[in-house]
Design a protein around this motif. Structure first.
Motif, PDB file in Angstrom:
ATOM      1  N   MET A   1       0.841  -1.193   0.000  1.00  0.00           N
ATOM      2  CA  MET A   1       0.000   0.000   0.000  1.00  0.00           C
ATOM      3  C   MET A   1       0.882   1.251   0.000  1.00  0.00           C
ATOM      4  O   MET A   1       0.646   2.183  -0.761  1.00  0.00           O
ATOM      5  CB  MET A   1      -0.908   0.013   1.222  1.00  0.00           C
ATOM      6  N   GLU A   2       1.894   1.232   0.819  1.00  0.00           N
ATOM      7  CA  GLU A   2       2.791   2.385   0.926  1.00  0.00           C
ATOM      8  C   GLU A   2       3.514   2.637  -0.395  1.00  0.00           C
ATOM      9  O   GLU A   2       3.646   3.787  -0.830  1.00  0.00           O
ATOM     10  CB  GLU A   2       3.813   2.123   2.044  1.00  0.00           C
ATOM     11  N   ALA A   3       3.952   1.574  -1.045  1.00  0.00           N
ATOM     12  CA  ALA A   3       4.632   1.727  -2.333  1.00  0.00           C
ATOM     13  C   ALA A   3       3.689   2.332  -3.363  1.00  0.00           C
ATOM     14  O   ALA A   3       4.092   3.166  -4.186  1.00  0.00           O
ATOM     15  CB  ALA A   3       5.155   0.373  -2.810  1.00  0.00           C
ATOM     16  N   GLY A   4       2.427   1.912  -3.325  1.00  0.00           N
ATOM     17  CA  GLY A   4       1.430   2.474  -4.235  1.00  0.00           C
ATOM     18  C   GLY A   4       1.202   3.951  -3.966  1.00  0.00           C
ATOM     19  O   GLY A   4       1.141   4.764  -4.892  1.00  0.00           O
ATOM     20  N   GLU A   5       1.129   4.301  -2.702  1.00  0.00           N
ATOM     21  CA  GLU A   5       0.919   5.702  -2.326  1.00  0.00           C
ATOM     22  C   GLU A   5       2.096   6.571  -2.763  1.00  0.00           C
ATOM     23  O   GLU A   5       1.920   7.684  -3.243  1.00  0.00           O
ATOM     24  CB  GLU A   5       0.734   5.811  -0.799  1.00  0.00           C
ATOM     25  N   ARG A   6       3.296   6.034  -2.578  1.00  0.00           N
ATOM     26  CA  ARG A   6       4.493   6.791  -2.976  1.00  0.00           C
ATOM     27  C   ARG A   6       4.500   7.054  -4.478  1.00  0.00           C
ATOM     28  O   ARG A   6       4.937   8.109  -4.940  1.00  0.00           O
ATOM     29  CB  ARG A   6       5.760   6.021  -2.578  1.00  0.00           C
ATOM     30  N   THR A   7       4.025   6.059  -5.231  1.00  0.00           N
ATOM     31  CA  THR A   7       3.970   6.238  -6.684  1.00  0.00           C
ATOM     32  C   THR A   7       2.956   7.318  -7.053  1.00  0.00           C
ATOM     33  O   THR A   7       3.242   8.210  -7.862  1.00  0.00           O
ATOM     34  CB  THR A   7       3.579   4.909  -7.357  1.00  0.00           C
ATOM     35  N   PHE A   8       1.782   7.229  -6.451  1.00  0.00           N
ATOM     36  CA  PHE A   8       0.749   8.238  -6.714  1.00  0.00           C
ATOM     37  C   PHE A   8       1.235   9.631  -6.331  1.00  0.00           C
ATOM     38  O   PHE A   8       0.909  10.630  -6.989  1.00  0.00           O
ATOM     39  CB  PHE A   8      -0.533   7.885  -5.962  1.00  0.00           C
ATOM     40  N   ALA A   9       2.055   9.689  -5.295  1.00  0.00           N
ATOM     41  CA  ALA A   9       2.554  10.977  -4.806  1.00  0.00           C
ATOM     42  C   ALA A   9       3.350  11.720  -5.872  1.00  0.00           C
ATOM     43  O   ALA A   9       3.386  12.952  -5.890  1.00  0.00           O
ATOM     44  CB  ALA A   9       3.412  10.768  -3.557  1.00  0.00           C
ATOM     45  N   VAL A  10       3.985  10.969  -6.778  1.00  0.00           N
ATOM     46  CA  VAL A  10       4.740  11.614  -7.859  1.00  0.00           C
ATOM     47  C   VAL A  10       3.798  12.433  -8.741  1.00  0.00           C
ATOM     48  O   VAL A  10       4.098  13.571  -9.127  1.00  0.00           O
ATOM     49  CB  VAL A  10       5.496  10.571  -8.709  1.00  0.00           C
ATOM     50  N   LEU A  11       2.639  11.838  -9.052  1.00  0.00           N
ATOM     51  CA  LEU A  11       1.653  12.582  -9.848  1.00  0.00           C
ATOM     52  C   LEU A  11       1.061  13.726  -9.023  1.00  0.00           C
ATOM     53  O   LEU A  11       0.856  14.837  -9.506  1.00  0.00           O
ATOM     54  CB  LEU A  11       0.533  11.648 -10.311  1.00  0.00           C
ATOM     55  N   GLN A  12       0.801  13.409  -7.754  1.00  0.00           N
ATOM     56  CA  GLN A  12       0.195  14.393  -6.851  1.00  0.00           C
ATOM     57  C   GLN A  12       1.047  15.657  -6.757  1.00  0.00           C
ATOM     58  O   GLN A  12       0.515  16.771  -6.672  1.00  0.00           O
ATOM     59  CB  GLN A  12       0.046  13.768  -5.462  1.00  0.00           C
ATOM     60  N   ALA A  13       2.360  15.477  -6.768  1.00  0.00           N
ATOM     61  CA  ALA A  13       3.288  16.601  -6.613  1.00  0.00           C
ATOM     62  C   ALA A  13       3.188  17.585  -7.774  1.00  0.00           C
ATOM     63  O   ALA A  13       3.681  18.710  -7.705  1.00  0.00           O
ATOM     64  CB  ALA A  13       4.718  16.075  -6.497  1.00  0.00           C
ATOM     65  N   ARG A  14       2.554  17.155  -8.855  1.00  0.00           N
ATOM     66  CA  ARG A  14       2.361  18.012 -10.025  1.00  0.00           C
ATOM     67  C   ARG A  14       1.361  19.137  -9.758  1.00  0.00           C
ATOM     68  O   ARG A  14       1.296  20.111 -10.501  1.00  0.00           O
ATOM     69  CB  ARG A  14       1.830  17.179 -11.192  1.00  0.00           C
ATOM     70  N   PHE A  15       0.537  18.955  -8.729  1.00  0.00           N
ATOM     71  CA  PHE A  15      -0.547  19.899  -8.473  1.00  0.00           C
ATOM     72  C   PHE A  15      -0.386  20.475  -7.069  1.00  0.00           C
ATOM     73  O   PHE A  15      -0.331  19.727  -6.093  1.00  0.00           O
ATOM     74  CB  PHE A  15      -1.903  19.206  -8.623  1.00  0.00           C
ATOM     75  N   ASP A  16      -0.333  21.773  -6.975  1.00  0.00           N
ATOM     76  CA  ASP A  16      -0.031  22.429  -5.700  1.00  0.00           C
ATOM     77  C   ASP A  16      -1.303  22.913  -5.010  1.00  0.00           C
ATOM     78  O   ASP A  16      -1.960  23.837  -5.494  1.00  0.00           O
ATOM     79  CB  ASP A  16       0.903  23.613  -5.965  1.00  0.00           C
ATOM     80  N   PRO A  17      -1.645  22.295  -3.899  1.00  0.00           N
ATOM     81  CA  PRO A  17      -2.872  22.675  -3.179  1.00  0.00           C
ATOM     82  C   PRO A  17      -2.827  24.114  -2.676  1.00  0.00           C
ATOM     83  O   PRO A  17      -3.876  24.702  -2.409  1.00  0.00           O
ATOM     84  CB  PRO A  17      -2.912  21.710  -1.989  1.00  0.00           C
TER      85      PRO A  17
END
Lengths: 193, 193
Positions: free
Chosen positions: A122-138
């Motif tokens: 699960m953590e590895a999956g989250e870390r991968t998604f985080a790469v895409l997430q970092a593209r968008f700044d809240p």
DNA sequence: ACCTGAACACCGTTCAAGT
DNA sequence: ACCTGAACACCGTTCAAGT
């Protein structure tokens, strides 16, 4: 005969994961049996249970490594100075990984594995998604979260359809220009405003 | 005792499909065995082979029926006079079906079934995609094909992620307003120009 | 035409026993 | 500490035989 076998120098665990990954990518996940993996590793039927509680635990470890590889592919794919170009490249890198490792990619999102039971995965999956997430700044974009999920859904969906040969009749799925043309307007929309 | 059993009045085939679908939605596909289905239908281990060449053929038939149901859900979901609203509603209907029948939806796109070996299933899948495809007119839009595929990829990806509980940490996945907010800008982009 | 019983070659998992 | 051998309770599939 009295010398120990050449492979798994005390590292049967590593050997099992490596054999499993090979079998999955070659013959598909339905063709993988724990007994077969043990056989190929040159050990007894029961030996894998010294290293993995169950077949599912072994599969989860293979999937986890898959996410690490995907993570690396995304990192390498998003280096352009132009943000739009960078996200588009990254999306293409995502598709490229899935199409280069179709059965591994399927396993990573497979129902065989209940992610809540495998925290490492699960953590590895989250870390991968985080790469895409970092593209968008809240901080500057109130819809950052929604955009990141939309982006993931989009690339995951196209990857899944391509892998399952669902697009063969409609598009050239070798990662060439057609796929890029499909992504372009949508990635642009994700970057708008 | 001499009268025939009450169910499958000569229609064991139908009974097998119905039991299989039930087992899949209740316990998941990995819990389904052909022997178990036969047991629940009250027939011998070998009986299903009078109606299906293999376990895979039975699963393919369940998946085919799933596509028919999804097709109907899409038809019902796209009735708004406003084209944008209509496509957005239809996308939400797609997600609604997947989230209401998660294990069936997974089976429909599962690797267990090689679609090229089951023409009926492939055709049902194509007919379902055609509903989305009809939203984009190649006569007036040169990118109609690309948009249709982008739309399918988007809804399929979000559905898959939601089903696999991959979004739990990031979004409210009960089909509520959050999912709509994710879809909105992307569906708008698909309808642009 | 449709179903059964028994068999074959597999599984995942467990557990006492070996080194 | 790590592995084996044998066993248990399952599978998918086949095939002669029954009605």
């Amino acid at each position: 005969m009295s010398t120990s076998k050449p492979f798994h120098h005390g590292d049967l665990r590593k050997e099992l994961v490596s054999v499993a990954r090979e079998v999955i990518e070659t013959d598909g996940i339905d063709a993988l049996s724990l007994r077969g993996v043990a056989r190929q590793a040159g050990v007894s039927t029961a030996a894998p249970y010294r290293h993995f509680d169950s077949k599912e635990k072994l599969l989860a470890e293979v999937a986890r490594q898959g996410f690490e590889d995907l993570h690396d592919a995304l990192d390498r794919g998003g280096q352009s100075p132009d943000p739009f170009q960078s996200l588009l490249d990254q999306s293409m890198a995502y598709l490229g990984f899935a199409m280069a490792n179709p059965r591994l990619y399927r396993l990573m999102f497979a129902s065989h594995i209940d992610k809540t039971k495998h925290p490492d995965l699960m953590e590895a999956g989250e870390r991968t998604f985080a790469v895409l997430q970092a593209r968008f700044d809240p901080a500057t974009d109130p819809h950052a979260a929604a955009r990141a999920i939309g982006c993931w859904g989009l690339v995951h969906g196209l990857a899944s359809l391509a892998i399952d040969n669902q697009l063969d009749a409609h598009v050239q799925t070798d990662g060439g220009p057609h796929m890029r043309a499909i992504l372009e307007p949508l990635v642009r929309a994700l970057m708008a405003h």
